[in-house]
Design a protein around this motif. Structure first.
Motif, PDB file in Angstrom:
ATOM      1  N   ILE A 271      -2.199  -0.442  -1.080  1.00  0.00           N
ATOM      2  CA  ILE A 271      -2.091  -1.747  -0.159  1.00  0.00           C
ATOM      3  C   ILE A 271      -3.613  -2.481  -0.666  1.00  0.00           C
ATOM      4  O   ILE A 271      -4.384  -1.829  -0.056  1.00  0.00           O
ATOM      5  CB  ILE A 271      -1.657  -1.524   0.993  1.00  0.00           C
ATOM      6  N   GLU A 272      -3.383  -3.739  -0.978  1.00  0.00           N
ATOM      7  CA  GLU A 272      -4.729  -4.283  -0.981  1.00  0.00           C
ATOM      8  C   GLU A 272      -4.336  -5.829  -0.074  1.00  0.00           C
ATOM      9  O   GLU A 272      -3.261  -6.232   0.067  1.00  0.00           O
ATOM     10  CB  GLU A 272      -4.753  -4.751  -2.447  1.00  0.00           C
TER      11      GLU A 272
ATOM     12  N   LEU B 178      -0.585  -9.034   2.072  1.00  0.00           N
ATOM     13  CA  LEU B 178      -0.631  -7.644   1.733  1.00  0.00           C
ATOM     14  C   LEU B 178       0.115  -7.368   0.674  1.00  0.00           C
ATOM     15  O   LEU B 178       1.295  -7.587   0.371  1.00  0.00           O
ATOM     16  CB  LEU B 178      -0.104  -6.896   2.876  1.00  0.00           C
ATOM     17  N   ASN B 179      -0.705  -7.147  -0.476  1.00  0.00           N
ATOM     18  CA  ASN B 179       0.060  -6.556  -1.949  1.00  0.00           C
ATOM     19  C   ASN B 179      -0.087  -5.147  -2.107  1.00  0.00           C
ATOM     20  O   ASN B 179      -0.837  -4.421  -1.853  1.00  0.00           O
ATOM     21  CB  ASN B 179      -0.925  -7.134  -2.905  1.00  0.00           C
TER      22      ASN B 179
ATOM     23  N   GLU C 253      12.215  -1.114  -6.513  1.00  0.00           N
ATOM     24  CA  GLU C 253      12.449  -1.581  -5.104  1.00  0.00           C
ATOM     25  C   GLU C 253      11.304  -1.460  -4.409  1.00  0.00           C
ATOM     26  O   GLU C 253      10.599  -0.388  -4.537  1.00  0.00           O
ATOM     27  CB  GLU C 253      13.698  -1.021  -4.407  1.00  0.00           C
ATOM     28  N   TYR C 254      10.916  -2.290  -3.401  1.00  0.00           N
ATOM     29  CA  TYR C 254       9.771  -2.267  -2.399  1.00  0.00           C
ATOM     30  C   TYR C 254      10.539  -2.160  -1.117  1.00  0.00           C
ATOM     31  O   TYR C 254      11.631  -2.969  -0.828  1.00  0.00           O
ATOM     32  CB  TYR C 254       8.966  -3.322  -2.469  1.00  0.00           C
ATOM     33  N   LEU C 255       9.928  -1.684   0.010  1.00  0.00           N
ATOM     34  CA  LEU C 255      10.152  -1.922   1.376  1.00  0.00           C
ATOM     35  C   LEU C 255       9.020  -1.832   2.236  1.00  0.00           C
ATOM     36  O   LEU C 255       8.221  -0.941   2.304  1.00  0.00           O
ATOM     37  CB  LEU C 255      11.037  -0.426   1.804  1.00  0.00           C
TER      38      LEU C 255
ATOM     39  N   LEU D 222       9.940  -7.323  -0.890  1.00  0.00           N
ATOM     40  CA  LEU D 222       9.166  -7.796  -2.005  1.00  0.00           C
ATOM     41  C   LEU D 222       7.984  -6.963  -2.164  1.00  0.00           C
ATOM     42  O   LEU D 222       7.642  -5.913  -1.307  1.00  0.00           O
ATOM     43  CB  LEU D 222       8.668  -9.237  -1.689  1.00  0.00           C
ATOM     44  N   GLY D 223       7.296  -7.428  -3.205  1.00  0.00           N
ATOM     45  CA  GLY D 223       5.959  -6.675  -3.589  1.00  0.00           C
ATOM     46  C   GLY D 223       4.876  -6.815  -2.694  1.00  0.00           C
ATOM     47  O   GLY D 223       3.581  -6.407  -2.980  1.00  0.00           O
ATOM     48  N   TYR D 224       4.981  -7.916  -1.892  1.00  0.00           N
ATOM     49  CA  TYR D 224       3.867  -8.305  -1.033  1.00  0.00           C
ATOM     50  C   TYR D 224       4.549  -8.897   0.599  1.00  0.00           C
ATOM     51  O   TYR D 224       5.800  -9.105   0.425  1.00  0.00           O
ATOM     52  CB  TYR D 224       3.266  -9.638  -1.703  1.00  0.00           C
ATOM     53  N   TYR D 225       3.655  -8.884   1.397  1.00  0.00           N
ATOM     54  CA  TYR D 225       4.008  -9.283   2.584  1.00  0.00           C
ATOM     55  C   TYR D 225       3.050 -10.414   3.094  1.00  0.00           C
ATOM     56  O   TYR D 225       1.859  -9.995   3.195  1.00  0.00           O
ATOM     57  CB  TYR D 225       4.276  -8.067   3.754  1.00  0.00           C
ATOM     58  N   ARG D 226       3.428 -11.473   3.580  1.00  0.00           N
ATOM     59  CA  ARG D 226       2.382 -12.642   4.125  1.00  0.00           C
ATOM     60  C   ARG D 226       2.412 -12.545   5.584  1.00  0.00           C
ATOM     61  O   ARG D 226       3.618 -12.600   6.262  1.00  0.00           O
ATOM     62  CB  ARG D 226       3.073 -13.941   3.566  1.00  0.00           C
ATOM     63  N   LEU D 227       1.142 -12.546   5.978  1.00  0.00           N
ATOM     64  CA  LEU D 227       0.895 -12.689   7.546  1.00  0.00           C
ATOM     65  C   LEU D 227       0.238 -14.183   7.582  1.00  0.00           C
ATOM     66  O   LEU D 227      -0.624 -14.282   7.301  1.00  0.00           O
ATOM     67  CB  LEU D 227      -0.012 -11.561   8.158  1.00  0.00           C
TER      68      LEU D 227
END
Length: 424
Positions: free
Chosen positions: A247-248, A264-265, A276-278, A289-294
């Motif tokens: 995680i980057e 978060l990538n 698949e991502y979780l 998704l492959g990333y999560y935005r905060l």
């Protein structure tokens, strides 16, 4: 056609020895000629003779076990006669039209007159270039670690038999009975006597073989040397399961402050890309998704973020990162260095892609809450009792003074100011 005949005639490699003679007979040492399959060949009679002065015969022997077979004859001024695709010319030269594999062997020219004979021998070697090798692959994707059939290399209609070599990324592959195996199958056409070669390559691939190029090459004898032809290369893809998940944080600032927007990538070392991502935070699902935005983070965004990745074979692997947010007000109690704590755990599982993380131990949480409430009630009772007992103790001296005044009215009670105790 005449030009081809001249060229072939020029390929004659003659090795002459001194003539050996007996009573009325002489032999000339043999010579070797290279002939091209399907083309025309001229064989001059090198035995000493004079035109119109003797009988010239041509004989053919294709193997040591066979007898000499007469294929053409010239008798004096008579019209030359020949069989099949052979012809003779007035000077005794033999013409072979459309050379075939069956013409490979020894040709003998025999000139005779008045009981004397002269012979010359010619060895004919026939060559036929095979077709360009064709690489036929069953699949273009393979799984790392498996011993797989890469493909078949086929070259057709060649003579004599050639040899097939395999290459990977330009380097020769040699059979070693372990990761590299090569099987050869040679077929002969009974009509044309030409050969077809089929070579099959088996190879154990690794993740480093992604986009590797394979091709095959046929080397075959041709006239006085050899020649080569190569197939078109094929590029393969290699699948391998997840090896690492990371995680980057973008941007990669050491401190995350309230109001910042970060991404978060989640990346995984696997091929093909994860199926698949979780994303989860403190056990709650967030995204696939492959990333999560905060966006505009707050203190409520603090917590443990987990990214779980599923690969092509339904294996899964996770990475965990703890995010802490520094208050915008600069509270001294907040962490001053580093709002991102590196991944603290990594888990891997193999199984169903629908596998869920282990549920929280709710029973343990409930028991903990009950115990906490009981302790709070206990300490509250103790505190209340202590306050009540202290208040009783402070009121008692004033009650004694009032009693003594009532018993002795002549005595005035001393003036005193009642001090209230602490409120409980």
């Amino acid at each position: 056609m005449a030009r081809a005949s001249v060229l072939i005639y020029g390929l004659l490699t003659s090795i002459y020895a001194h003539g050996t003679s007996t009573q009325g007979r002489s032999d000339i040492a043999s010579q070797t000629v290279s002939a091209i399959y399907g083309e025309e060949l001229q064989l001059p009679c090198t035995a000493p003779h004079r035109k119109h002065a003797q009988t010239i015969q041509w004989l053919l022997k294709t193997s040591s076990k066979e007898q000499w077979e007469q294929i053409a004859v010239v008798r004096g001024d008579e019209k030359p006669t020949a069989v099949g695709h052979f012809e003779t010319q007035g000077n005794g030269t033999l013409l072979v039209r459309s050379v075939g594999i069956e013409d490979e062997g020894q040709f003998k020219c025999q000139a005779a007159k008045n009981g004397s004979e002269h012979h010359s021998m010619t060895n004919v070697a026939v060559f036929k270039s095979p077709s360009k090798p064709e690489l036929i692959e069953n699949y273009l994707t393979f799984t790392a670690g498996t011993h797989s059939e890469i493909g078949k290399c086929i070259t057709r209609d060649g003579y004599p038999v050639g040899n097939i070599t395999w290459y990977k990324n330009g380097k020769v592959l040699l059979a070693n009975r372990n990761e590299t195996q090569i099987k050869i199958h040679i077929m002969k056409n009974q009509n044309t006597r030409l050969y077809t070669i089929e070579s099959t390559l088996y190879y154990t691939l690794s993740k480093n073989d992604i986009n590797a190029e394979f091709f095959c090459e046929v080397v075959y004898p041709f006239q006085e040397g050899s020649d080569t032809q190569s197939s078109e290369p094929v590029k393969i893809d290699v699948y391998y399961p997840i090896e690492h998940v990371t995680i980057e944080v973008d941007p990669s600032n050491d401190v995350i402050r309230e109001g910042d927007t970060v991404i978060l990538n989640c990346t995984a070392d696997t091929n093909p890309s994860p199926a698949e991502y979780l994303w989860e935070k403190d056990g709650k699902q967030l995204s696939a998704l492959g990333y999560y935005r905060l966006h505009a983070v707050t203190k409520r965004d603090e917590g443990e973020y987990r990214c779980t990745v599923f690969d092509f074979d339904f294996n899964m692997r996770s990475a965990v990162m703890l995010i802490q947010v520094k208050a915008a007000s600069g509270d001294n109690n907040e962490i001053e260095h580093g709002g991102v704590i590196p991944p603290i755990a990594e888990e891997s599982h193999s199984g169903d892609r629908h596998g869920e993380p282990k549920p929280l131990n709710r029973a343990g949480m409930i028991i903990g809450i009950i115990v906490t409430l009981m302790l709070v009630a206990f300490f509250t009772t103790i505190a209340y009792y202590m306050c009540y007992y202290k208040e009783k103790t402070e009121k008692k001296p004033y009650e004694d003074l009032e009693e003594r005044s009532a018993m002795d009215p002549g005595k005035a009670a001393p003036t005193a100011e009642k001090v209230d105790g602490e409120e409980c």
